[in-house]
Design a protein around this motif. Sequence first.
Motif, PDB file in Angstrom:
ATOM      1  N   PRO A   1       0.716  -1.267  -0.009  1.00 38.74           N
ATOM      2  CA  PRO A   1       0.044   0.191  -0.071  1.00 38.74           C
ATOM      3  C   PRO A   1       0.911   1.246   0.085  1.00 38.74           C
ATOM      4  CG  PRO A   1      -0.645  -1.635   1.611  1.00 38.74           C
ATOM      5  CD  PRO A   1       0.596  -1.980   1.117  1.00 38.74           C
ATOM      6  N   ILE A   2       0.300   2.548  -0.527  1.00 39.32           N
ATOM      7  CA  ILE A   2       0.941   3.709  -0.466  1.00 39.32           C
ATOM      8  C   ILE A   2      -0.154   4.738   0.037  1.00 39.32           C
ATOM      9  CG2 ILE A   2       0.000   4.119  -2.677  1.00 39.32           C
ATOM     10  CD1 ILE A   2       2.730   5.449  -3.511  1.00 39.32           C
ATOM     11  N   CYS A   3       0.645   5.548   0.962  1.00 43.42           N
ATOM     12  CA  CYS A   3      -0.189   6.602   1.859  1.00 43.42           C
ATOM     13  C   CYS A   3      -0.599   7.738   0.871  1.00 43.42           C
ATOM     14  CB  CYS A   3       0.332   6.725   3.032  1.00 43.42           C
ATOM     15  SG  CYS A   3       1.723   7.851   2.861  1.00 43.42           S
TER      16      CYS A   3
ATOM     17  N   ALA B   1      15.204  -2.813   5.972  1.00 43.14           N
ATOM     18  CA  ALA B   1      14.592  -4.274   5.795  1.00 43.14           C
ATOM     19  C   ALA B   1      13.899  -4.588   7.139  1.00 43.14           C
ATOM     20  CB  ALA B   1      15.532  -5.235   5.513  1.00 43.14           C
ATOM     21  N   LEU B   2      14.536  -4.038   8.372  1.00 37.29           N
ATOM     22  CA  LEU B   2      13.968  -4.146   9.631  1.00 37.29           C
ATOM     23  C   LEU B   2      12.745  -3.275   9.747  1.00 37.29           C
ATOM     24  CD1 LEU B   2      16.911  -3.835  11.796  1.00 37.29           C
ATOM     25  CD2 LEU B   2      15.545  -6.001  11.622  1.00 37.29           C
ATOM     26  N   MET B   3      12.603  -2.273   9.420  1.00 39.41           N
ATOM     27  CA  MET B   3      11.398  -1.366   9.344  1.00 39.41           C
ATOM     28  C   MET B   3      10.230  -1.959   8.388  1.00 39.41           C
ATOM     29  SD  MET B   3      11.654   0.539  12.126  1.00 39.41           S
ATOM     30  CE  MET B   3      12.481  -0.973  12.797  1.00 39.41           C
ATOM     31  N   ASN B   4      10.635  -2.142   7.247  1.00 36.01           N
ATOM     32  CA  ASN B   4       9.599  -2.662   6.161  1.00 36.01           C
ATOM     33  C   ASN B   4       8.932  -3.871   6.569  1.00 36.01           C
ATOM     34  OD1 ASN B   4      10.135  -0.475   4.607  1.00 36.01           O
ATOM     35  ND2 ASN B   4      10.987  -1.592   2.986  1.00 36.01           N
ATOM     36  N   LYS B   5       9.226  -4.613   7.722  1.00 33.62           N
ATOM     37  CA  LYS B   5       8.593  -5.979   8.081  1.00 33.62           C
ATOM     38  C   LYS B   5       7.279  -5.500   8.696  1.00 33.62           C
ATOM     39  CE  LYS B   5      12.799  -8.664   9.081  1.00 33.62           C
ATOM     40  NZ  LYS B   5      13.536  -9.395   9.916  1.00 33.62           N
ATOM     41  N   ASN B   6       6.974  -4.352   9.266  1.00 37.42           N
ATOM     42  CA  ASN B   6       5.788  -3.993   9.800  1.00 37.42           C
ATOM     43  C   ASN B   6       4.654  -3.691   8.866  1.00 37.42           C
ATOM     44  OD1 ASN B   6       6.960  -4.180  12.210  1.00 37.42           O
ATOM     45  ND2 ASN B   6       7.193  -2.038  12.530  1.00 37.42           N
ATOM     46  N   PRO B   7       3.662  -4.175   9.361  1.00 40.37           N
ATOM     47  CA  PRO B   7       2.187  -3.975   8.304  1.00 40.37           C
ATOM     48  C   PRO B   7       1.815  -2.758   8.109  1.00 40.37           C
ATOM     49  CG  PRO B   7       1.483  -4.766  10.388  1.00 40.37           C
ATOM     50  CD  PRO B   7       3.021  -4.905  10.650  1.00 40.37           C
ATOM     51  N   TYR B   8       1.353  -2.202   6.742  1.00 39.66           N
ATOM     52  CA  TYR B   8       0.961  -1.011   6.453  1.00 39.66           C
ATOM     53  C   TYR B   8      -0.399  -0.853   6.977  1.00 39.66           C
ATOM     54  CZ  TYR B   8      -0.401   3.037   3.630  1.00 39.66           C
ATOM     55  OH  TYR B   8      -0.747   4.088   3.320  1.00 39.66           O
ATOM     56  N   ILE B   9      -0.607   0.387   7.921  1.00 40.14           N
ATOM     57  CA  ILE B   9      -1.969   0.730   8.317  1.00 40.14           C
ATOM     58  C   ILE B   9      -2.113   2.198   8.245  1.00 40.14           C
ATOM     59  CG2 ILE B   9      -3.327   0.626  10.466  1.00 40.14           C
ATOM     60  CD1 ILE B   9      -1.555  -1.345  11.649  1.00 40.14           C
ATOM     61  N   GLU B  10      -3.293   2.674   7.669  1.00 48.11           N
ATOM     62  CA  GLU B  10      -3.681   4.041   7.293  1.00 48.11           C
ATOM     63  C   GLU B  10      -3.819   4.759   8.717  1.00 48.11           C
ATOM     64  OE1 GLU B  10      -3.825   5.626   4.613  1.00 48.11           O
ATOM     65  OE2 GLU B  10      -4.090   4.240   2.879  1.00 48.11           O
TER      66      GLU B  10
ATOM     67  N   ASP C   1       1.671   4.187   8.322  1.00 46.26           N
ATOM     68  CA  ASP C   1       1.719   4.360   6.974  1.00 46.26           C
ATOM     69  C   ASP C   1       2.945   4.767   6.673  1.00 46.26           C
ATOM     70  OD1 ASP C   1       1.667   6.930   7.450  1.00 46.26           O
ATOM     71  OD2 ASP C   1      -0.457   7.247   6.468  1.00 46.26           O
ATOM     72  N   CYS C   2       3.217   5.333   5.173  1.00 43.68           N
ATOM     73  CA  CYS C   2       4.492   5.873   4.617  1.00 43.68           C
ATOM     74  C   CYS C   2       5.295   6.586   5.323  1.00 43.68           C
ATOM     75  CB  CYS C   2       4.113   6.069   3.194  1.00 43.68           C
ATOM     76  SG  CYS C   2       3.329   7.769   3.194  1.00 43.68           S
ATOM     77  N   GLU C   3       4.930   7.891   5.861  1.00 39.59           N
ATOM     78  CA  GLU C   3       5.763   8.588   6.704  1.00 39.59           C
ATOM     79  C   GLU C   3       6.281   8.171   7.932  1.00 39.59           C
ATOM     80  OE1 GLU C   3       1.803   9.850   8.431  1.00 39.59           O
ATOM     81  OE2 GLU C   3       2.463   9.035   6.411  1.00 39.59           O
ATOM     82  N   ASP C   4       5.162   7.075   8.432  1.00 37.62           N
ATOM     83  CA  ASP C   4       5.844   6.395   9.688  1.00 37.62           C
ATOM     84  C   ASP C   4       6.793   5.608   9.509  1.00 37.62           C
ATOM     85  OD1 ASP C   4       3.612   7.938  11.137  1.00 37.62           O
ATOM     86  OD2 ASP C   4       2.163   6.277  10.497  1.00 37.62           O
ATOM     87  N   TYR C   5       6.765   4.692   8.429  1.00 38.92           N
ATOM     88  CA  TYR C   5       8.142   4.083   7.922  1.00 38.92           C
ATOM     89  C   TYR C   5       9.497   4.939   7.820  1.00 38.92           C
ATOM     90  CZ  TYR C   5       5.205  -0.123   6.789  1.00 38.92           C
ATOM     91  OH  TYR C   5       4.194  -1.033   6.620  1.00 38.92           O
ATOM     92  N   SER C   6       9.132   5.785   7.092  1.00 36.70           N
ATOM     93  CA  SER C   6      10.249   6.887   7.027  1.00 36.70           C
ATOM     94  C   SER C   6      10.839   7.309   8.301  1.00 36.70           C
ATOM     95  CB  SER C   6       9.816   7.909   5.956  1.00 36.70           C
ATOM     96  OG  SER C   6       9.606   7.483   4.750  1.00 36.70           O
TER      97      SER C   6
ATOM     98  N   ILE D   1       0.010  10.204  -7.022  1.00 38.73           N
ATOM     99  CA  ILE D   1      -0.717   9.784  -5.402  1.00 38.73           C
ATOM    100  C   ILE D   1       0.411  10.586  -4.750  1.00 38.73           C
ATOM    101  CG2 ILE D   1      -0.070   7.516  -5.140  1.00 38.73           C
ATOM    102  CD1 ILE D   1      -2.617   7.092  -3.832  1.00 38.73           C
ATOM    103  N   GLY D   2       0.004  11.026  -3.478  1.00 36.72           N
ATOM    104  CA  GLY D   2       0.949  11.426  -2.365  1.00 36.72           C
ATOM    105  C   GLY D   2       1.635  10.188  -1.797  1.00 36.72           C
ATOM    106  N   HIS D   3       2.900  10.376  -1.311  1.00 40.89           N
ATOM    107  CA  HIS D   3       3.501   9.464  -0.767  1.00 40.89           C
ATOM    108  C   HIS D   3       4.845   9.618  -0.015  1.00 40.89           C
ATOM    109  CE1 HIS D   3       4.868   5.165  -0.359  1.00 40.89           C
ATOM    110  NE2 HIS D   3       6.132   5.349  -0.737  1.00 40.89           N
ATOM    111  N   ALA D   4       5.461   9.089   0.964  1.00 39.75           N
ATOM    112  CA  ALA D   4       6.714   9.444   1.672  1.00 39.75           C
ATOM    113  C   ALA D   4       7.750   8.471   1.469  1.00 39.75           C
ATOM    114  CB  ALA D   4       6.185   9.783   3.122  1.00 39.75           C
ATOM    115  N   ILE D   5       9.029   8.956   1.481  1.00 36.19           N
ATOM    116  CA  ILE D   5      10.349   8.086   1.448  1.00 36.19           C
ATOM    117  C   ILE D   5      11.262   8.747   2.258  1.00 36.19           C
ATOM    118  CG2 ILE D   5       9.602   7.152  -0.908  1.00 36.19           C
ATOM    119  CD1 ILE D   5      11.668   9.161  -1.901  1.00 36.19           C
ATOM    120  N   LEU D   6      12.170   8.058   2.477  1.00 34.02           N
ATOM    121  CA  LEU D   6      13.380   8.403   3.233  1.00 34.02           C
ATOM    122  C   LEU D   6      14.599   8.445   2.222  1.00 34.02           C
ATOM    123  CD1 LEU D   6      14.922   9.443   5.896  1.00 34.02           C
ATOM    124  CD2 LEU D   6      15.550   7.121   6.161  1.00 34.02           C
TER     125      LEU D   6
END
Length: 214
Positions: A2-4, A96-105, A128-133, A163-168
């Motif tokens: 998913p993408i936020c 890799a470590l942080m991407n293991k968690n599920p995506y939740i809006e 969601d995306c900014e929280d992973y970042s 669509i809007g998204h967040a990355i590090l």
Amino acid sequence: MPICRWFIWMIAAAVLASGGAAEAKSYPPLFGTKEIGSANWNFKKGVVPEWRGMLGRWKSGAPCESKICTSKNWAALVSQVKGAGDPMAQIKAANALMNKNPYIEDQNNWGKTEFWATSYEYLKKSGDCEDYSIAKYMLLKEAGIPIENMRIFSVRVRSLGGIGHAILVVYQGNKAWVLDNRTPSVMDASLIKLEFQPVMSLNENQWWYHLPGK
């Protein structure tokens, strides 16, 4: 993956309300944009107060244990990243470590359309995306990556209709590396420069507004 959906108009409103510019770190602007940097944090709406509010709750990593946050496994995660090897290996490990968690809006997680979680809130409830970042940023900071080498980017994803998204983005080895919750790979920003249209980026030192390049 998913993408936020980010509220890009809130970012634009913050930029229009800003005053004064600060000199950006001497890295080349990413994704073909021009940058306007500022250290003016005095906004009441948009990305900047979300970021500042998160930092206030984070309290520089002070321990937290409640229904909405936990610091229980944080030290072990930091140790894993530190032990991964050189900085590039650490960047890959954090992703890799942080991407293991599920995506939740945010709406499902916090009952609001936008909420920037601290790393401890993320460990407890995911996000969601900014929280992973944010979690990757803080994990790499703890591992010794300088904050001036990192930025959280608000972007539009061209391949998904803008669509809007967040990355590090982490600068290492004369390159900019993209850490995205949608992919397990750390990507060379120069090879995917057409994928993202940056709107705003920030770290703890300042923020940057991105304008289309030539």
